[in-house]
Design an enzyme around this catalytic site. Structure first.
Site, PDB file in Angstrom:
ATOM      1  N   HIS A   1       1.647   4.544 -20.084  1.00 54.09           N
ATOM      2  CA  HIS A   1       2.789   4.223 -19.223  1.00 54.09           C
ATOM      3  C   HIS A   1       2.348   3.538 -17.943  1.00 54.09           C
ATOM      4  O   HIS A   1       3.110   3.487 -16.974  1.00 54.09           O
ATOM      5  CB  HIS A   1       3.583   5.497 -18.940  1.00 54.09           C
TER       6      HIS A   1
ATOM      7  N   GLU B   1     -24.434   2.605 -13.761  1.00 58.40           N
ATOM      8  CA  GLU B   1     -25.672   2.760 -13.001  1.00 58.40           C
ATOM      9  C   GLU B   1     -26.874   2.452 -13.897  1.00 58.40           C
ATOM     10  O   GLU B   1     -27.892   1.952 -13.433  1.00 58.40           O
ATOM     11  CB  GLU B   1     -25.775   4.182 -12.417  1.00 58.40           C
TER      12      GLU B   1
ATOM     13  N   GLY C   1     -30.855  11.284 -12.625  1.00 62.92           N
ATOM     14  CA  GLY C   1     -29.664  11.973 -12.128  1.00 62.92           C
ATOM     15  C   GLY C   1     -28.512  11.946 -13.121  1.00 62.92           C
ATOM     16  O   GLY C   1     -27.889  12.971 -13.418  1.00 62.92           O
ATOM     17  N   ARG C   2     -28.234  10.774 -13.685  1.00 62.05           N
ATOM     18  CA  ARG C   2     -27.077  10.644 -14.579  1.00 62.05           C
ATOM     19  C   ARG C   2     -27.364  11.161 -15.981  1.00 62.05           C
ATOM     20  O   ARG C   2     -26.511  11.078 -16.860  1.00 62.05           O
ATOM     21  CB  ARG C   2     -26.609   9.187 -14.612  1.00 62.05           C
TER      22      ARG C   2
ATOM     23  N   LYS D   1     -31.301  16.244  -6.883  1.00 60.32           N
ATOM     24  CA  LYS D   1     -32.643  15.978  -7.411  1.00 60.32           C
ATOM     25  C   LYS D   1     -33.626  15.781  -6.254  1.00 60.32           C
ATOM     26  O   LYS D   1     -34.691  16.365  -6.220  1.00 60.32           O
ATOM     27  CB  LYS D   1     -32.598  14.750  -8.312  1.00 60.32           C
TER      28      LYS D   1
ATOM     29  N   LYS E   1     -26.941   2.491   1.263  1.00 59.91           N
ATOM     30  CA  LYS E   1     -27.357   3.747   1.911  1.00 59.91           C
ATOM     31  C   LYS E   1     -28.110   3.443   3.202  1.00 59.91           C
ATOM     32  O   LYS E   1     -27.850   4.046   4.243  1.00 59.91           O
ATOM     33  CB  LYS E   1     -28.326   4.526   1.010  1.00 59.91           C
TER      34      LYS E   1
ATOM     35  N   GLU F   1     -24.849  12.779   1.654  1.00 61.18           N
ATOM     36  CA  GLU F   1     -23.598  13.509   1.417  1.00 61.18           C
ATOM     37  C   GLU F   1     -23.874  14.984   1.147  1.00 61.18           C
ATOM     38  O   GLU F   1     -23.236  15.882   1.707  1.00 61.18           O
ATOM     39  CB  GLU F   1     -22.857  12.920   0.199  1.00 61.18           C
TER      40      GLU F   1
HETATM   41  O1  F6P Z   1     -26.380   7.178  -5.895  1.00 59.13           O
HETATM   42  C1  F6P Z   1     -27.638   7.158  -6.437  1.00 59.13           C
HETATM   43  C2  F6P Z   1     -28.139   8.470  -6.905  1.00 59.13           C
HETATM   44  O2  F6P Z   1     -29.525   8.475  -6.774  1.00 59.13           O
HETATM   45  C3  F6P Z   1     -27.738   8.810  -8.323  1.00 59.13           C
HETATM   46  O3  F6P Z   1     -28.526   8.195  -9.260  1.00 59.13           O
HETATM   47  C4  F6P Z   1     -27.857  10.290  -8.313  1.00 59.13           C
HETATM   48  O4  F6P Z   1     -27.226  10.841  -9.401  1.00 59.13           O
HETATM   49  C5  F6P Z   1     -27.192  10.600  -6.995  1.00 59.13           C
HETATM   50  O5  F6P Z   1     -27.620   9.566  -6.147  1.00 59.13           O
HETATM   51  C6  F6P Z   1     -27.512  11.935  -6.404  1.00 59.13           C
HETATM   52  O6  F6P Z   1     -28.869  12.065  -6.104  1.00 59.13           O
HETATM   53  P1  F6P Z   1     -29.515  13.461  -5.790  1.00 59.13           P
HETATM   54  O7  F6P Z   1     -29.354  14.318  -6.980  1.00 59.13           O
HETATM   55  O8  F6P Z   1     -30.952  13.174  -5.480  1.00 59.13           O
HETATM   56  O9  F6P Z   1     -28.795  14.047  -4.590  1.00 59.13           O
END
Ligand code: F6P
Length: 539
Positions: free
Chosen positions: A384, A353, A267-268, A207, A504, A213
């Site tokens: 199990h 979240e 995002g979620r 987003k 972060k 990452e």
């Molecule tokens: O970890 C927080 C967060 O902002 C989530 O809400 C989101 O889904 C994820 O990081 C990834 O964010 P982006 O889509 O901006 O890379």
């Protein structure tokens, strides 16, 4: 500023009502009311919810629904569907319901009908998907694309991965998907180990297009592609999904091959936006469209069904009942479907979240516990490992069992075994096994205490006909709106996530220390860990 939730009269009524549950058993409730299964069940969008094995009676439901009304659930729901800025701390709408509105519907936020824009992106995704499937879009060497790798994390990963697995029987022939989320280089190495760059397409899904990452893995992917195919190959092997055009350009990607979405999509809550591009590529346009229709059907149900028969409302209220009045800290998600293996992980982000908040919308500390800890594994595997604790441990763990009447595997007999186990587990949790029954079976007296199952352990059973795209969409929307219901009652902002920021920021500072001689003051523990790492990191 509103009065603390736990001082309201209906909250107190619920606390008092909870007292009346001491000594009440589900066995007794079922004996007293032969219609209980019918009276405490509801159905919509192909999902049947049996909530009769909960520690509730009509008065419990009446009070919970009174609470929902007192907290203006219906008004807040209307505000969400009207595109109002209900995500107050970020000053945005939470308008994911517009992502699945059919063409021609009008859904406005900030005075703009967003449905035409949504469908423009969906049409772009569909055209791109078809061009990959029919081979008109090829890699830089002319080979067709067979492997799609989604690079993204959190909401830009969990939904697409969950859906790819959930819709396994609906996969487009010849297409394979992989996911790179973790910044751990082992993920990248593992996922790309046997791939041919010439037939691999990366979707960089973010987003913000700033997430550490994702950007790190995207740069790595770029090196991986260009070292094999040359710089010019980037245009044929990378597309972007983002709201951030400038950052996509700055990364050197062609914005003509960018699929956008909007700041009103959290995002979620984004697996049905362009973030679902990998899903569409994986299962095809028609199945993706059917999934959106399932989401939309559940949206309609949530918007229009009376609260008493409203699946997301009922599930939200039940979760809140145990969370706030029975001190339950967790909710177990137990899909009896191999293909829903990643559904608990998906729901962890969606629920934790969204509702893992300690202050209300006015910035005041909340007076009651908020979001439960979500966890789970598919049945029968979990039986199990951890079910022992659910059956005989000291904690109350409400469970959501999820199953389907029709198998999607040719091994129909095994499906019977699977479903028999689901139904049996819910039965065993609710009714247990009493000491007298054990004695009647001749169990030695010394073993009786160990073999007693106390029962009275609540669960919902969600039963669908088959795990198809439409049902998956409905199931996800069901949980989205259940989360919303709970958040509204707690008076929190379910659509921000400030809690992820501090870690972060501190990681960025520590990265600088690992990569240079820069040093920052730290507490003794952090400093010692850093020092040990620096001394021993090797190469
Ligand atoms: O970890 C927080 C967060 O902002 C989530 O809400 C989101 O889904 C994820 O990081 C990834 O964010 P982006 O889509 O901006 O890379």
């Amino acid at each position: 500023m509103s009065a603390p939730l736990n001082t309201s009269s209906v909250w107190r009524d619920l606390q008092q009502h909870r007292q009346s549950w001491e000594g009440v058993t589900l066995r007794q409730l079922f004996q007293d009311d032969p219609q209980r299964a019918r009276n405490f069940s509801a159905e919509s969008c192909g999902l049947y919810l049996d909530y009769s094995k909960h520690l509730i009676n009509p008065e419990t439901l009446r009070l919970l629904i009174t609470l929902a009304r007192a907290r203006h659930l219906e008004e807040r729901r209307a505000a969400m569907f009207a595109g109002e800025r209900i995500n107050r701390t970020e000053g945005r709408a939470a308008f994911h319901v517009a992502l699945r509105a059919p063409k021609g519907h009008v859904m406005r936020t900030a005075g703009v009908d967003v449905v035409p824009e949504v469908h423009k992106v969906l049409d772009h995704m569909a055209a791109f998907t078809r061009s990959i499937h029919d081979g008109t879009w090829r890699g830089a060497t002319g080979q067709p694309i067979r492997k799609i790798i989604n690079i993204g994390i959190g909401g830009s990963y969990l939904g697409p991965e969950m859906a790819w697995k959930a819709l396994r029987p609906y996969r487009h022939p010849g297409m394979d998907l992989g996911f790179i989320a973790n910044v751990d280089g082992a993920t990248f190495t593992d996922v790309t180990a046997h791939l041919d760059p010439a037939e691999t397409l990366f979707i960089v899904s973010s987003k913000t297009f700033t997430t550490l990452e994702t950007m790190t893995n995207a740069q790595q992917a770029r090196r991986w592609v260009t070292s094999a195919l040359g710089e010019a190959a980037v245009a044929r092997h990378f597309v972007a999904v983002s709201t951030n055009v400038e950052a996509v350009e700055a990364f050197g990607m062609d914005t003509g091959h960018m699929f956008g979405f909007w700041d009103w999509v959290g995002g979620r809550y984004s697996m049905d936006s362009a973030i679902g591009l990998s899903t569409m590529l994986g299962v095809g346009v028609e199945h993706f469209t059917a999934m959106l229709a399932g989401f939309h059907a559940m949206d309609n149900h949530f918007q229009t069904a009376p609260l008493e028969q409203n699946l997301p409302v009922l599930m939200g209220l039940l979760a809140l009942w145990y969370n706030n009045f029975w001190d339950a800290q967790t909710l177990a998600i137990l899909p009896y479907a191999h293909d829903l293996a990643r559904f608990p992980a998906y729901l962890q982000q969606l629920q934790m979240e969204s509702n893992g908040k300690g202050v209300d919308e006015d910035g005041q500390p909340v007076a009651v516990d908020t979001g439960a800890i979500i966890w789970g594994e598919p049945g029968t595997d979990g039986q199990h490992s951890f079910y022992q604790l659910i059956h005989q441990g000291t904690r109350l763990i409400p469970c959501d069992f999820i199953g389907f009447c029709q198998p999607l595997s040719p091994l129909a007999e095994q499906h019977e075994l699977l479903m028999a186990n689901l139904i049996a587990q819910a039965e065993a949790l609710a009714f247990g096994k009493a000491a007298e029954e054990l004695r009647a079976e001749g169990v030695a007296e010394t073993l009786v205490p160990f073999r007693v199952f106390p029962g009275n352990r609540p669960s919902s059973v969600l039963l669908g006909d088959r795990l198809d795209p439409h049902t998956l969409g409905a199931l996800v929307a069901l949980y989205e709106h259940s989360v919303f219901t709970q958040g509204v009652i707690w008076g929190i902002d379910s659509f921000d996530q400030w809690g992820v920021e501090l870690g972060k920021a501190l990681a960025q500072r520590i990265v600088a220390e690992l990569q240079s001689t820069a040093r920052h003051p730290h507490d003794a523990s952090t400093a010692a860990l850093l020092q040990r790492y620096l001394q021993r990191r090797g190469g």
